[in-house]
Design a protein around this motif. Sequence first.
Motif, PDB file in Angstrom:
ATOM      1  N   UNK A   1      45.796  36.757  27.937  1.00 54.04           N
ATOM      2  CA  UNK A   1      46.379  38.091  27.773  1.00 54.04           C
ATOM      3  C   UNK A   1      46.085  38.965  28.998  1.00 54.04           C
ATOM      4  N   UNK A   2      44.875  38.864  29.517  1.00 57.26           N
ATOM      5  CA  UNK A   2      44.514  39.631  30.707  1.00 57.26           C
ATOM      6  C   UNK A   2      45.355  39.182  31.901  1.00 57.26           C
ATOM      7  N   UNK A   3      45.518  37.878  32.057  1.00 60.02           N
ATOM      8  CA  UNK A   3      46.318  37.355  33.161  1.00 60.02           C
ATOM      9  C   UNK A   3      47.771  37.788  33.078  1.00 60.02           C
ATOM     10  N   UNK A   4      48.332  37.782  31.869  1.00 62.13           N
ATOM     11  CA  UNK A   4      49.734  38.178  31.698  1.00 62.13           C
ATOM     12  C   UNK A   4      49.943  39.627  32.126  1.00 62.13           C
ATOM     13  N   UNK A   5      48.954  40.468  31.868  1.00 60.83           N
ATOM     14  CA  UNK A   5      49.085  41.888  32.215  1.00 60.83           C
ATOM     15  C   UNK A   5      48.830  42.165  33.687  1.00 60.83           C
ATOM     16  N   UNK A   6      48.202  41.221  34.381  1.00 60.57           N
ATOM     17  CA  UNK A   6      47.806  41.456  35.782  1.00 60.57           C
ATOM     18  C   UNK A   6      48.538  40.542  36.764  1.00 60.57           C
ATOM     19  N   UNK A   7      49.687  40.000  36.353  1.00 61.47           N
ATOM     20  CA  UNK A   7      50.400  39.027  37.186  1.00 61.47           C
ATOM     21  C   UNK A   7      50.668  39.538  38.597  1.00 61.47           C
ATOM     22  N   UNK A   8      51.049  40.796  38.725  1.00 60.80           N
ATOM     23  CA  UNK A   8      51.448  41.325  40.032  1.00 60.80           C
ATOM     24  C   UNK A   8      50.347  42.139  40.697  1.00 60.80           C
ATOM     25  N   UNK A   9      49.125  41.992  40.242  1.00 64.13           N
ATOM     26  CA  UNK A   9      48.043  42.852  40.732  1.00 64.13           C
ATOM     27  C   UNK A   9      47.401  42.379  42.028  1.00 64.13           C
ATOM     28  N   UNK A  10      47.587  41.108  42.375  1.00 59.48           N
ATOM     29  CA  UNK A  10      46.916  40.565  43.551  1.00 59.48           C
ATOM     30  C   UNK A  10      45.454  40.230  43.316  1.00 59.48           C
ATOM     31  N   UNK A  11      45.020  40.295  42.073  1.00 52.11           N
ATOM     32  CA  UNK A  11      43.634  40.006  41.742  1.00 52.11           C
ATOM     33  C   UNK A  11      43.428  38.508  41.515  1.00 52.11           C
TER      34      UNK A  11
ATOM     35  N   UNK B   1      33.065  33.156  27.839  1.00 54.27           N
ATOM     36  CA  UNK B   1      31.944  34.090  27.772  1.00 54.27           C
ATOM     37  C   UNK B   1      32.308  35.441  28.378  1.00 54.27           C
ATOM     38  N   UNK B   2      32.952  35.420  29.548  1.00 56.53           N
ATOM     39  CA  UNK B   2      33.295  36.653  30.248  1.00 56.53           C
ATOM     40  C   UNK B   2      34.333  36.309  31.306  1.00 56.53           C
ATOM     41  N   UNK B   3      35.161  37.285  31.676  1.00 60.03           N
ATOM     42  CA  UNK B   3      36.142  37.114  32.745  1.00 60.03           C
ATOM     43  C   UNK B   3      35.846  38.140  33.832  1.00 60.03           C
ATOM     44  N   UNK B   4      35.735  37.662  35.067  1.00 59.97           N
ATOM     45  CA  UNK B   4      35.567  38.554  36.208  1.00 59.97           C
ATOM     46  C   UNK B   4      36.918  38.724  36.880  1.00 59.97           C
ATOM     47  N   UNK B   5      37.286  39.952  37.165  1.00 55.69           N
ATOM     48  CA  UNK B   5      38.546  40.262  37.849  1.00 55.69           C
ATOM     49  C   UNK B   5      38.196  40.845  39.205  1.00 55.69           C
ATOM     50  N   UNK B   6      38.618  40.163  40.270  1.00 55.14           N
ATOM     51  CA  UNK B   6      38.142  40.490  41.611  1.00 55.14           C
ATOM     52  C   UNK B   6      39.269  40.695  42.604  1.00 55.14           C
ATOM     53  N   UNK B   7      39.099  41.678  43.467  1.00 52.00           N
ATOM     54  CA  UNK B   7      39.869  41.793  44.694  1.00 52.00           C
ATOM     55  C   UNK B   7      39.003  41.153  45.766  1.00 52.00           C
ATOM     56  N   UNK B   8      39.354  39.933  46.157  1.00 48.66           N
ATOM     57  CA  UNK B   8      38.456  39.143  47.011  1.00 48.66           C
ATOM     58  C   UNK B   8      38.178  39.795  48.359  1.00 48.66           C
ATOM     59  N   UNK B   9      39.077  40.668  48.799  1.00 53.03           N
ATOM     60  CA  UNK B   9      38.861  41.325  50.093  1.00 53.03           C
ATOM     61  C   UNK B   9      37.809  42.423  50.007  1.00 53.03           C
ATOM     62  N   UNK B  10      37.458  42.827  48.766  1.00 53.99           N
ATOM     63  CA  UNK B  10      36.545  43.964  48.622  1.00 53.99           C
ATOM     64  C   UNK B  10      35.408  43.694  47.645  1.00 53.99           C
ATOM     65  N   UNK B  11      35.034  42.419  47.486  1.00 49.74           N
ATOM     66  CA  UNK B  11      33.980  42.119  46.507  1.00 49.74           C
ATOM     67  C   UNK B  11      32.589  42.484  47.021  1.00 49.74           C
TER      68      UNK B  11
END
Length: 450
Positions: free
Chosen positions: A156-166, A232-242
């Motif tokens: 569900x999280x992935x479906x909502x963030x498809x175009x986020x670049x995360x 257990x948990x999902x991390x959502x990251x902008x790899x350029x700014x972690x």
Amino acid sequence: MITVVGTGTGAPLPPDAGAALAGAGLVVGGRRHLAAATTIPDTAERVVLGPLAPALDAIEQFLEKPADQGRAVVLASGDPGFFGIVRALAERFGAERLEVHPGVSSVATAFARIGLTWDDAVVVSAHGRDLRTAVNVCRAHPKVAVLTGPGSGPAELGAALRSSGRVLVVASALGAGADSGAGSALNTGAASGSGTGSALDAGSVSHSGERERVERVTPAEAAVRDWGPAVSVVLCLDEARVLSPMRAIAGPPPGPAQWALEEGEFTHRDSMITKFEVRALALARLGPRLGEHVWDIGAGSGSVAVECARLGAAVTAVEKTLDGVERVRANAAAHGVDVTAVHGAAPTVLSDLPDPDAVFIGGGGRELPAIVTACARRARRSVVVAMAALDRVPAVRDALIAAGLDCDGVLLQSSRLAPLPGDVTRLAATNPVFLLWGVRPPARSEGVAQ
């Protein structure tokens, strides 16, 4: 006293549990925790921790018994004081009656597995809560940990963030006997390819047959997977700014030192920008904040969008010109915030956007009443409209009221100090602007699109 033992991310139970359980008269915990607790006296009552209310009632009844019946022990996953049962116990019985032995939370463990600090991460729970808050936090911040639950998982999280670049790092069955080091899930080696293979596979099998997995996937890949119940948990990251600069305060960055920035802080075309006086009141009426989603319609330079993002909101800016879209993106990058810039004309393009909490409308022309109507029907909280033309005010006001919003507004006229030769100062009048806002009354907030 109630002894609360955090079991960390797996079984067997930590050493702290042994002594507490030896003198227990009541033990409350999940099935796997109770099965792993080998030192529970045969005389102790056991309560499986499912629905919370029956377990709390059982604890209350036990506490009414004589003290020689033993102690009440609660076994809880992770750190029970971090989005855990300590809150419910303290509210029901008082914090002074609790003895808490914390374990390592799933969030700390997940970040440890990928070799990242998490003092600058935003942690949001979607367990039993509306997923949209977590989604908006993920859109707005570069490092987010999401505690998931049924219906609010990686798919569900992935479906909502498809175009986020995360990038999503999905940690499942953490602590399931993991005993081997592994490379970072952010490495392009193990984590690349199809995106469905595990970058971290500890290889050990837990008592339930699950293997610890930490997998790096795109939101689109996450959306089509069946992740099962072991996440257990999902991390959502902008790899350029972690990796952010070192700070003294944990959590999301503190709010901006100032807002309603000078026009010179933004790239704009021919002074086509919402003036800072107007922006100040618009921001006050929009109330952008962490976990919410704001639309900026007719964004122009994106000054309102950028300011809302600086205050923590997820922001979508709609602009009908291509050079305007690039200007919005450039201004967002210059201020270090995330703004989703959408090229298109309102109200047509709005149907493809996630619902907003608040909307700012700074353009629209002849389509303005239709745009206000479309926005007001979907806004969960408020709509703010800025316009220079007097003859548009009645139609905008009618549109806000027709959508069930309480409407108010002002005419803003300001004069700025302007220098003249000879150390003389005059007042230079700016163009007057009408600012109307509609606020959804709390009693009528139900039924708004979720």
